[in-house]
Write an enzyme that holds these catalytic residues in place. Sequence first.
Site, short mmCIF file in Angstrom:
data_model
loop_
_atom_site.label_atom_id
_atom_site.label_comp_id
_atom_site.label_asym_id
_atom_site.label_seq_id
_atom_site.Cartn_x
_atom_site.Cartn_y
_atom_site.Cartn_z
N SER A 39 0.83 -1.20 0.00
CA SER A 39 0.00 0.00 0.00
C SER A 39 0.87 1.26 0.00
CB SER A 39 -0.95 -0.05 1.20
OG SER A 39 -2.00 0.86 1.06
N ASP A 160 -5.74 -4.14 -1.91
CA ASP A 160 -4.74 -3.63 -0.97
C ASP A 160 -3.89 -4.73 -0.33
OD1 ASP A 160 -3.80 -1.29 0.74
OD2 ASP A 160 -4.47 -2.70 2.26
#
Length: 282
Positions: A39, A160
Amino acid sequence: MQNTGLVLEGGGMRGVFTGGVLQFLMEKDIYLPYVIGVSAGACNGSSYVARQIDRNKIVNIDYIRHPEYMSVKNLVRKGELLGMDFLFNKLPNELVPFDFTTFNQASDEFIVGTTDCMTGEPVYFDKTTYHQDILTIIRASSSLPLMAPIISYQGLSLLDGGIADPIPLLKAEKDDYKKNVVILTRNKGYMKGPQSFSWYLKRKYAPYQGLLRAIARRHQVYNETVSYIEEQEKKGNVFVIRPSEKIEVGRIERNPTKLTRLYDQGYKEASHQYQALMEFLT
């Protein structure tokens, strides 16, 4: 230094802390041969590998008020709170050019963690597997559920990276990096609580039961990983840089003053620990 990895946690806009740490490391010409992030950690790490010392600050603070960066309008019109096309196309290709040449020529290994929505397991990509698709891979690693659409890549449905493996230290160790510098974006003592599941979350991702399982166990994975990191820190295998002061920045933050303060905090933390870090590395 040649046998030491760099592990970067995500955390949305809390990642500006990591940006400050990395600026200090770059100023001191400290480049570790193995970098892995998820991320926001992957976003920051890419500029580190590309040797672009000010890029993280410019992208994450100077442009934070840009209307295409983050807005409810994005969420309503495109199903994404963050302007993903803006962040992973317009910014790196036009406004704040990413140095693809230096990035690709760097000898550093750069690993990006994502989450496979079908299995709920982490999927890692390195420079030999994504070639010129670095922006797509980092975009996938940064695509939060409900805030950004699923990314399709090489037959996989990805979101993610912090869902399945929020702090990828075990992956670094599996890749034979037994000593690691770990940059965290939470204060010492933080423990993650269970995810509250809305009916909409379950409905939207009903075809992706693996993803829902990963979200449900994320807090356990996170807390177990932090405990393991602290064990390895006591053994001298891990050097941790984390915020020592209370963080006022959340995952979604648009206040440039708060973001600058956290960025500076990261820089100062790295500076304060510089001598201890050099002893660890040598």
